[in-house]
Write an enzyme that holds these catalytic residues in place. Structure first.
Site, PDB file in Angstrom:
ATOM      1  N   THR A  77       0.808  -1.066   0.015  1.00  0.00           N
ATOM      2  CA  THR A  77       0.017  -0.064   0.077  1.00  0.00           C
ATOM      3  C   THR A  77       0.765   1.091  -0.139  1.00  0.00           C
ATOM      4  O   THR A  77       1.984   1.164  -0.058  1.00  0.00           O
ATOM      5  CB  THR A  77      -1.026  -0.064   1.257  1.00  0.00           C
TER       6      THR A  77
ATOM      7  N   LYS B 244       3.285   1.463  -3.773  1.00  0.00           N
ATOM      8  CA  LYS B 244       2.731   0.604  -5.082  1.00  0.00           C
ATOM      9  C   LYS B 244       3.488   0.861  -6.231  1.00  0.00           C
ATOM     10  O   LYS B 244       3.539   0.021  -7.044  1.00  0.00           O
ATOM     11  CB  LYS B 244       1.271   1.138  -5.170  1.00  0.00           C
TER      12      LYS B 244
ATOM     13  N   ASP C  25      -6.260  -3.987  -6.708  1.00  0.00           N
ATOM     14  CA  ASP C  25      -7.001  -2.493  -6.579  1.00  0.00           C
ATOM     15  C   ASP C  25      -8.025  -2.274  -7.708  1.00  0.00           C
ATOM     16  O   ASP C  25      -9.299  -2.009  -7.909  1.00  0.00           O
ATOM     17  CB  ASP C  25      -6.351  -1.321  -6.317  1.00  0.00           C
TER      18      ASP C  25
ATOM     19  N   TYR D 210     -10.499   4.323   4.167  1.00  0.00           N
ATOM     20  CA  TYR D 210     -11.792   3.841   5.083  1.00  0.00           C
ATOM     21  C   TYR D 210     -11.516   3.965   6.395  1.00  0.00           C
ATOM     22  O   TYR D 210     -12.126   3.275   7.347  1.00  0.00           O
ATOM     23  CB  TYR D 210     -12.051   2.234   4.763  1.00  0.00           C
TER      24      TYR D 210
END
Length: 288
Positions: A75, A79, A115, A230
Protein backbone atom coordinates in the site's frame (compact mmCIF):
# COMPACT_ATOMS: atom_id res chain seq x y z
CA UNK A 1 -8.49 -32.00 28.45
CA UNK A 2 -8.58 -29.39 25.72
CA UNK A 3 -8.25 -30.75 22.19
CA UNK A 4 -6.61 -28.53 19.59
CA UNK A 5 -7.08 -28.88 15.88
CA UNK A 6 -3.78 -29.63 14.19
CA UNK A 7 -3.39 -27.94 10.81
CA UNK A 8 -0.62 -29.19 8.54
CA UNK A 9 1.81 -26.90 6.72
CA UNK A 10 -0.13 -27.21 3.48
CA UNK A 11 -3.11 -25.51 5.11
CA UNK A 12 -1.16 -22.64 6.67
CA UNK A 13 -0.84 -19.26 5.04
CA UNK A 14 1.65 -16.51 5.94
CA UNK A 15 0.82 -13.16 4.34
CA UNK A 16 1.12 -9.48 5.17
CA UNK A 17 1.02 -5.83 4.23
CA UNK A 18 3.87 -3.38 3.59
CA UNK A 19 3.30 0.38 3.79
CA UNK A 20 2.93 3.35 6.11
CA UNK A 21 0.80 4.25 7.96
CA UNK A 22 -1.01 0.90 8.24
CA UNK A 23 -1.82 0.39 11.92
CA UNK A 24 -5.45 1.13 11.06
CA UNK A 25 -5.64 -1.69 8.48
CA UNK A 26 -8.60 -4.06 8.68
CA UNK A 27 -6.92 -6.49 6.28
CA UNK A 28 -5.44 -8.87 8.88
CA UNK A 29 -8.91 -9.52 10.28
CA UNK A 30 -10.57 -9.98 6.89
CA UNK A 31 -7.93 -12.36 5.51
CA UNK A 32 -7.71 -14.43 8.67
CA UNK A 33 -11.51 -14.74 8.76
CA UNK A 34 -11.57 -15.83 5.11
CA UNK A 35 -8.97 -18.49 5.88
CA UNK A 36 -10.87 -19.89 8.87
CA UNK A 37 -14.00 -20.22 6.76
CA UNK A 38 -12.00 -22.36 4.32
CA UNK A 39 -10.41 -24.52 7.01
CA UNK A 40 -7.05 -22.75 6.67
CA UNK A 41 -4.86 -21.04 9.23
CA UNK A 42 -3.65 -17.61 8.10
CA UNK A 43 -1.37 -15.15 9.84
CA UNK A 44 -1.46 -11.72 8.24
CA UNK A 45 1.43 -9.55 9.43
CA UNK A 46 1.59 -5.75 9.27
CA UNK A 47 5.01 -4.51 8.13
CA UNK A 48 4.89 -0.78 8.76
CA UNK A 49 8.00 0.95 7.43
CA UNK A 50 8.05 4.63 6.52
CA UNK A 51 10.53 6.19 4.12
CA UNK A 52 11.94 2.95 2.74
CA UNK A 53 14.30 3.41 -0.21
CA UNK A 54 14.88 0.84 -2.96
CA UNK A 55 17.58 -1.14 -1.07
CA UNK A 56 15.37 -1.39 2.02
CA UNK A 57 12.34 -2.44 -0.05
CA UNK A 58 14.48 -5.06 -1.80
CA UNK A 59 15.61 -6.40 1.59
CA UNK A 60 11.97 -6.66 2.73
CA UNK A 61 10.95 -8.49 -0.43
CA UNK A 62 13.93 -10.86 -0.22
CA UNK A 63 13.02 -11.64 3.39
CA UNK A 64 9.43 -12.38 2.43
CA UNK A 65 10.62 -14.82 -0.21
CA UNK A 66 13.06 -16.55 2.17
CA UNK A 67 10.81 -16.73 5.24
CA UNK A 68 8.02 -18.53 3.39
CA UNK A 69 5.34 -15.91 2.84
CA UNK A 70 2.66 -16.84 0.29
CA UNK A 71 2.68 -13.16 -0.62
CA UNK A 72 2.08 -9.64 0.62
CA UNK A 73 -0.12 -6.68 -0.11
CA UNK A 74 1.55 -3.35 -0.83
CA UNK A 75 0.00 0.00 0.00
CA UNK A 76 0.90 3.69 0.14
CA UNK A 77 3.59 4.82 -0.54
CA UNK A 78 5.16 1.78 -2.24
CA UNK A 79 2.73 0.63 -4.96
CA UNK A 80 4.92 2.06 -7.70
CA UNK A 81 8.31 1.79 -5.99
CA UNK A 82 8.19 -2.04 -5.83
CA UNK A 83 7.77 -2.54 -9.58
CA UNK A 84 11.46 -2.74 -10.57
CA UNK A 85 12.16 -5.05 -7.62
CA UNK A 86 9.82 -7.83 -8.78
CA UNK A 87 10.60 -10.79 -11.05
CA UNK A 88 7.36 -10.65 -13.04
CA UNK A 89 4.29 -8.45 -13.46
CA UNK A 90 0.78 -9.37 -14.52
CA UNK A 91 -0.30 -7.62 -17.74
CA UNK A 92 -2.67 -5.32 -15.81
CA UNK A 93 -0.04 -4.36 -13.25
CA UNK A 94 2.48 -3.66 -15.99
CA UNK A 95 0.03 -1.47 -17.90
CA UNK A 96 -0.93 0.46 -14.77
CA UNK A 97 2.56 0.80 -13.38
CA UNK A 98 1.32 -0.04 -9.89
CA UNK A 99 1.22 -3.19 -7.74
CA UNK A 100 -0.76 -3.84 -4.58
CA UNK A 101 -0.34 -7.63 -4.37
CA UNK A 102 2.89 -9.61 -4.60
CA UNK A 103 2.69 -13.40 -4.80
CA UNK A 104 5.62 -15.71 -4.08
CA UNK A 105 5.48 -18.51 -6.62
CA UNK A 106 8.29 -20.98 -7.33
CA UNK A 107 10.74 -18.60 -5.69
CA UNK A 108 9.68 -15.67 -7.86
CA UNK A 109 7.97 -12.44 -6.81
CA UNK A 110 5.02 -11.73 -9.10
CA UNK A 111 3.16 -8.42 -8.97
CA UNK A 112 -0.60 -7.99 -9.47
CA UNK A 113 -3.10 -5.18 -9.01
CA UNK A 114 -6.28 -6.21 -7.24
CA UNK A 115 -7.15 -2.57 -6.50
CA UNK A 116 -8.32 -2.33 -10.12
CA UNK A 117 -10.34 -5.56 -10.07
CA UNK A 118 -11.81 -4.64 -6.67
CA UNK A 119 -12.73 -1.17 -7.86
CA UNK A 120 -14.39 -2.64 -10.94
CA UNK A 121 -16.77 -4.65 -8.76
CA UNK A 122 -17.33 -1.86 -6.25
CA UNK A 123 -17.99 0.94 -8.75
CA UNK A 124 -20.04 -0.96 -11.34
CA UNK A 125 -23.46 0.00 -9.88
CA UNK A 126 -22.50 3.68 -9.66
CA UNK A 127 -21.14 3.78 -13.20
CA UNK A 128 -24.17 1.99 -14.63
CA UNK A 129 -26.65 4.20 -12.78
CA UNK A 130 -24.93 7.36 -14.06
CA UNK A 131 -24.95 6.25 -17.69
CA UNK A 132 -21.19 5.76 -17.91
CA UNK A 133 -20.77 9.54 -17.87
CA UNK A 134 -17.59 11.57 -17.23
CA UNK A 135 -15.69 10.88 -14.00
CA UNK A 136 -13.16 13.08 -12.21
CA UNK A 137 -10.26 11.41 -10.41
CA UNK A 138 -8.25 13.32 -7.82
CA UNK A 139 -4.81 11.75 -7.48
CA UNK A 140 -2.79 9.89 -10.12
CA UNK A 141 -0.78 7.67 -7.80
CA UNK A 142 -1.25 3.95 -7.24
CA UNK A 143 -4.91 4.11 -6.22
CA UNK A 144 -5.77 6.70 -8.87
CA UNK A 145 -4.21 4.49 -11.53
CA UNK A 146 -6.25 1.49 -10.45
CA UNK A 147 -9.41 3.58 -10.43
CA UNK A 148 -8.78 4.96 -13.93
CA UNK A 149 -8.20 1.49 -15.39
CA UNK A 150 -11.24 0.09 -13.58
CA UNK A 151 -13.48 2.89 -14.86
CA UNK A 152 -12.21 2.47 -18.41
CA UNK A 153 -12.94 -1.26 -18.23
CA UNK A 154 -16.51 -0.41 -17.11
CA UNK A 155 -17.07 1.70 -20.20
CA UNK A 156 -16.32 5.20 -18.88
CA UNK A 157 -14.84 6.97 -21.88
CA UNK A 158 -14.37 10.47 -20.41
CA UNK A 159 -11.93 10.63 -17.50
CA UNK A 160 -10.66 13.87 -15.98
CA UNK A 161 -7.45 13.71 -13.92
CA UNK A 162 -6.19 16.18 -11.39
CA UNK A 163 -2.94 15.77 -9.47
CA UNK A 164 -0.69 18.41 -7.98
CA UNK A 165 2.13 16.51 -9.70
CA UNK A 166 1.42 17.11 -13.39
CA UNK A 167 4.00 14.53 -14.46
CA UNK A 168 2.10 11.79 -12.63
CA UNK A 169 -1.14 12.76 -14.33
CA UNK A 170 0.58 12.78 -17.73
CA UNK A 171 2.08 9.34 -17.10
CA UNK A 172 -1.32 7.92 -16.17
CA UNK A 173 -2.90 9.42 -19.27
CA UNK A 174 -0.19 7.81 -21.42
CA UNK A 175 -0.61 4.42 -19.75
CA UNK A 176 -4.37 4.40 -20.39
CA UNK A 177 -3.74 4.88 -24.10
CA UNK A 178 -6.87 4.37 -26.17
CA UNK A 179 -8.87 2.86 -23.29
CA UNK A 180 -10.48 6.26 -22.57
CA UNK A 181 -10.36 9.92 -23.47
CA UNK A 182 -8.34 11.51 -20.68
CA UNK A 183 -8.16 15.20 -19.83
CA UNK A 184 -5.55 16.51 -17.42
CA UNK A 185 -7.35 19.23 -15.48
CA UNK A 186 -5.60 22.30 -14.04
CA UNK A 187 -7.74 22.19 -10.89
CA UNK A 188 -10.27 20.07 -9.02
CA UNK A 189 -12.99 22.51 -10.10
CA UNK A 190 -12.05 22.09 -13.76
CA UNK A 191 -12.02 18.29 -13.43
CA UNK A 192 -15.54 18.34 -12.00
CA UNK A 193 -17.12 20.49 -14.73
CA UNK A 194 -19.85 18.29 -16.27
CA UNK A 195 -18.72 15.19 -14.36
CA UNK A 196 -21.23 12.69 -13.00
CA UNK A 197 -18.74 10.97 -10.71
CA UNK A 198 -15.80 11.80 -8.46
CA UNK A 199 -13.19 9.47 -7.03
CA UNK A 200 -10.64 10.36 -4.35
CA UNK A 201 -7.45 8.46 -5.14
CA UNK A 202 -5.36 10.31 -2.53
CA UNK A 203 -4.78 9.55 1.17
CA UNK A 204 -6.25 12.95 2.09
CA UNK A 205 -8.88 12.36 4.77
CA UNK A 206 -7.17 9.30 6.27
CA UNK A 207 -6.76 9.65 10.02
CA UNK A 208 -5.17 11.60 11.57
CA UNK A 209 -5.68 13.89 8.55
CA UNK A 210 -9.13 15.50 8.53
CA UNK A 211 -8.91 17.48 5.30
CA UNK A 212 -10.83 16.97 2.07
CA UNK A 213 -9.28 16.95 -1.42
CA UNK A 214 -12.40 18.67 -2.81
CA UNK A 215 -14.05 21.89 -1.59
CA UNK A 216 -17.57 21.22 -0.32
CA UNK A 217 -18.89 23.99 -2.58
CA UNK A 218 -18.12 21.82 -5.64
CA UNK A 219 -20.26 18.90 -4.47
CA UNK A 220 -23.91 18.51 -5.48
CA UNK A 221 -26.75 16.04 -5.84
CA UNK A 222 -25.94 15.20 -9.45
CA UNK A 223 -22.68 13.49 -8.49
CA UNK A 224 -21.67 10.14 -7.17
CA UNK A 225 -18.62 10.39 -4.91
CA UNK A 226 -16.29 7.52 -3.92
CA UNK A 227 -13.34 7.41 -1.55
CA UNK A 228 -10.70 4.68 -1.21
CA UNK A 229 -9.95 5.74 2.37
CA UNK A 230 -11.72 3.70 5.05
CA UNK A 231 -10.07 4.95 8.22
CA UNK A 232 -12.36 6.69 8.93
CA UNK A 233 -15.08 5.04 6.87
CA UNK A 234 -16.87 8.37 6.59
CA UNK A 235 -14.19 10.79 5.46
CA UNK A 236 -14.69 14.58 5.46
CA UNK A 237 -15.19 14.33 1.68
CA UNK A 238 -17.97 11.75 1.97
CA UNK A 239 -19.68 13.58 4.83
CA UNK A 240 -19.77 16.76 2.74
CA UNK A 241 -20.91 14.85 -0.36
CA UNK A 242 -23.76 13.19 1.53
CA UNK A 243 -24.83 16.57 2.92
CA UNK A 244 -24.89 17.92 -0.64
CA UNK A 245 -27.21 15.11 -1.76
CA UNK A 246 -24.63 13.12 -3.73
CA UNK A 247 -24.70 9.34 -3.92
CA UNK A 248 -21.65 8.10 -2.01
CA UNK A 249 -19.47 5.00 -1.80
CA UNK A 250 -17.20 4.48 1.19
CA UNK A 251 -13.92 2.58 0.98
CA UNK A 252 -15.60 -0.56 2.33
CA UNK A 253 -16.44 -2.36 -0.90
CA UNK A 254 -13.10 -1.56 -2.51
CA UNK A 255 -11.27 -2.88 0.57
CA UNK A 256 -13.35 -6.07 0.63
CA UNK A 257 -13.28 -6.87 -3.09
CA UNK A 258 -9.59 -6.17 -3.60
CA UNK A 259 -9.00 -8.38 -0.56
CA UNK A 260 -11.07 -11.20 -2.05
CA UNK A 261 -8.96 -11.16 -5.20
CA UNK A 262 -5.68 -10.89 -3.27
CA UNK A 263 -6.59 -13.81 -0.98
CA UNK A 264 -7.40 -15.96 -4.01
CA UNK A 265 -3.97 -15.19 -5.46
CA UNK A 266 -2.20 -15.99 -2.17
CA UNK A 267 -4.06 -19.22 -1.46
CA UNK A 268 -5.38 -20.57 -4.74
CA UNK A 269 -8.78 -20.74 -3.01
CA UNK A 270 -11.80 -18.49 -3.63
CA UNK A 271 -12.80 -16.81 -0.34
CA UNK A 272 -16.25 -15.65 0.67
CA UNK A 273 -16.84 -11.95 0.03
CA UNK A 274 -19.60 -12.12 2.66
CA UNK A 275 -17.23 -13.50 5.30
CA UNK A 276 -14.60 -10.88 4.51
CA UNK A 277 -17.21 -8.12 4.45
CA UNK A 278 -18.63 -9.15 7.82
CA UNK A 279 -15.12 -9.21 9.29
CA UNK A 280 -14.42 -5.75 7.88
CA UNK A 281 -17.69 -4.41 9.32
CA UNK A 282 -16.82 -5.83 12.75
CA UNK A 283 -13.48 -4.00 12.75
CA UNK A 284 -15.11 -0.71 11.80
CA UNK A 285 -17.90 -1.17 14.37
CA UNK A 286 -15.35 -1.86 17.11
CA UNK A 287 -13.73 1.49 16.36
CA UNK A 288 -17.04 3.22 17.01
Amino acid sequence: MTHYQVIGPERRLLTGLVGAPIKHSATPTTHEAAARALGLLCHYHLIEIAGADAPKLRAILDSIRLIGFAGINVTFPYKEAVLPLLDELSPDARAMGAVNTVVVRDGKLIGYNTDASGMRRAAQPLVAASGHGPVAIVGAGGVGKACAFALASLGVRDIRLFDTDGAKAAALKASLGARAEVTIAPSVAAALEGAVGLFNGTPIGMLPNRDSPVPASLLHGGLWVADAVYSPLWTPLLIAARAAGARVMTGRDLAVYQGVDAFALFSGREPSATVMGDAFDAVIAARG
